[in-house]
Motif scaffolding. Structure first.
Motif, short mmCIF file in Angstrom:
data_model
loop_
_atom_site.label_atom_id
_atom_site.label_comp_id
_atom_site.label_asym_id
_atom_site.label_seq_id
_atom_site.Cartn_x
_atom_site.Cartn_y
_atom_site.Cartn_z
N GLU A 88 0.83 -1.21 0.00
CA GLU A 88 0.00 0.00 0.00
C GLU A 88 0.86 1.26 0.00
O GLU A 88 1.87 1.33 0.71
CB GLU A 88 -0.90 0.02 1.23
N TRP A 89 0.44 2.25 -0.79
CA TRP A 89 1.10 3.54 -0.77
C TRP A 89 0.37 4.46 0.18
O TRP A 89 -0.84 4.64 0.08
CB TRP A 89 1.11 4.17 -2.17
N LEU A 90 1.10 5.03 1.15
CA LEU A 90 0.54 6.01 2.06
C LEU A 90 1.36 7.30 1.97
O LEU A 90 2.53 7.27 1.59
CB LEU A 90 0.56 5.49 3.51
N PRO A 91 0.77 8.44 2.33
CA PRO A 91 1.51 9.70 2.27
C PRO A 91 2.66 9.72 3.27
O PRO A 91 2.67 8.98 4.26
CB PRO A 91 0.45 10.75 2.66
N GLU A 92 3.64 10.59 3.02
CA GLU A 92 4.67 10.85 4.01
C GLU A 92 4.03 11.64 5.15
O GLU A 92 3.35 12.64 4.91
CB GLU A 92 5.82 11.64 3.40
N PRO A 93 4.20 11.20 6.37
CA PRO A 93 3.50 11.85 7.49
C PRO A 93 4.08 13.20 7.87
O PRO A 93 5.27 13.46 7.70
CB PRO A 93 3.67 10.84 8.63
N LEU A 94 3.22 14.05 8.41
CA LEU A 94 3.62 15.33 8.99
C LEU A 94 3.44 15.24 10.50
O LEU A 94 2.33 14.95 10.98
CB LEU A 94 2.76 16.47 8.46
N VAL A 95 4.49 15.45 11.23
CA VAL A 95 4.39 15.47 12.69
C VAL A 95 4.42 16.90 13.19
O VAL A 95 3.76 17.25 14.15
CB VAL A 95 5.51 14.63 13.33
N THR A 96 5.16 17.75 12.53
CA THR A 96 5.11 19.18 12.80
C THR A 96 4.61 19.86 11.55
O THR A 96 4.85 19.39 10.44
CB THR A 96 6.50 19.73 13.16
N GLY A 97 3.89 20.94 11.70
CA GLY A 97 3.32 21.58 10.52
C GLY A 97 2.75 22.93 10.84
O GLY A 97 3.41 23.78 11.44
N LEU A 294 10.29 8.42 6.20
CA LEU A 294 10.44 8.90 7.57
C LEU A 294 11.69 9.77 7.77
O LEU A 294 11.85 10.39 8.81
CB LEU A 294 10.51 7.71 8.54
N ARG A 295 12.54 9.82 6.75
CA ARG A 295 13.84 10.49 6.92
C ARG A 295 13.71 11.98 7.17
O ARG A 295 14.62 12.60 7.75
CB ARG A 295 14.72 10.24 5.70
#
Length: 317
Positions: A88-97, A294-295
């Motif tokens: 499955e392709w999921l978006p790159e997560p945002l933890v700060t924004g 995650l980098r």
């Protein structure tokens, strides 16, 4: 170039970059690709401002147009790559924004579940829908940005809105930040304690678990559906985390409750976001374990790739 021009460009960058990144990220679902698009857009703005014969009436509209059109082009090529993506392709997560106020206003449109849903739209539908429905641009301005007329723009937005409403499983759960944090705390506590009944109570009957490993780490390639199956899968994963010395830290992921998991050396292993249904139960769980996604957040663990290499050395796929 004069000092005043340099200062002007710098001021514009600080003023316009947050909106530019928000548009690019929600178009592409990729932090790295969004950063590239924003950088290219401001480079073009900078070059144009150096030319006295090409004044820019509205830098805000200029940047929005550039970012959107560049993102449309990028999305077309990205879709070709995603067709061969492993699992499955999921978006790159945002933890700060965004700031808390902006996040509260647009948390639903930033959610991983919403971004995945946008993947089913055409690039122009996605652009028209986001600009109109999320960023509140007038139809005439949206039409100018994507290079079409107002009637066509209304049609694109209507088609996209209909699709989103049809496939959005539940309505947004209106909860305070504290309520979301408490729900996440209960979910991860029940998981770590191996409390099956407590965990099941927090999940919707038709909850779905999605994992993105990208073929780089051991990960399920198909979603897990249903309260019982998801409960058992989550408990098995958290038990494995405990054996491997992986610790969980609660955080906010794309405006929703979630967590980051770290190995014994303090390196990032996984980011998980929870989607909340209108009854206050967890409707979706999106876990990103692909190190490449995650980098941008932290130093990434090599634990997953090492486990995958060990599995393959034993002849397992």
């Amino acid at each position: 170039m004069s000092t005043s021009s340099t200062s002007s460009t710098s001021d514009l960058y600080g003023e316009l970059r947050p909106r530019a990144f928000a548009i690019a990220y929600q178009m592409l679902g990729s932090v790295s690709e969004a950063e590239d698009v924003v950088q290219e857009a401001f480079l073009r703005l900078h070059q144009t401002l150096r030319k006295d014969d090409e004044p820019i009436a509205s830098p805000r509209a200029y940047i929005a147009t550039l970012v959107t059109r560049l993102a449309i082009d990028q999305l077309r090529s990205a879709r070709v790559r995603r067709e061969s993506y492993v699992g499955e392709w999921l978006p790159e997560p945002l933890v700060t924004g965004p700031t808390p106020a902006e996040l509260a206003e647009r948390a639903d449109s930033l959610s991983l579940a919403f971004l995945v849903l946008l993947e089913s739209l055409t690039p122009h539908q996605r652009a028209a829908f986001l600009l109109r429905e999320v960023f509140d641009y007038p139809y005439a301005e949206v039409a100018e940005v994507i290079g079409t007329d107002v009637d066509s723009t209304r049609h694109l937005v209507a088609r996209a809105r209909s699709h989103v409403q049809k496939h959005r499983h539940r309505h947004r759960y209106h909860a305070t930040r504290r309520q979301r944090e408490e729900l996440a705390q209960r979910f991860f506590s029940a998981s770590e304690q191996g409390d099956m009944s407590a965990l099941e109570e927090l999940l919707a009957q038709d909850v779905a678990l999605h994992v993105d490993g990208g073929g780089n780490v051991p990960a399920r390639r198909q979603p897990v559906n249903g309260r019982e199956h998801v409960t058992r899968t989550v408990l098995a994963k958290i038990a494995a985390f405990a054996r491997l010395g992986i610790r969980i830290r609660l955080t906010e992921v794309n405006g929703q409750p979630g967590a980051m998991a770290y190995d014994a050396e303090g390196r990032l292993v996984e980011v998980t976001g929870l989607g909340i249904a209108d009854d206050g139960r967890i409707q979706s769980i999106h876990s990103i374990v692909n190190p490449d996604k995650l980098r941008h957040l932290d130093q990434v663990s090599d634990l997953g790739p090492r486990l995958l290499a060990q599995r393959r050395s034993r002849g397992n796929p």
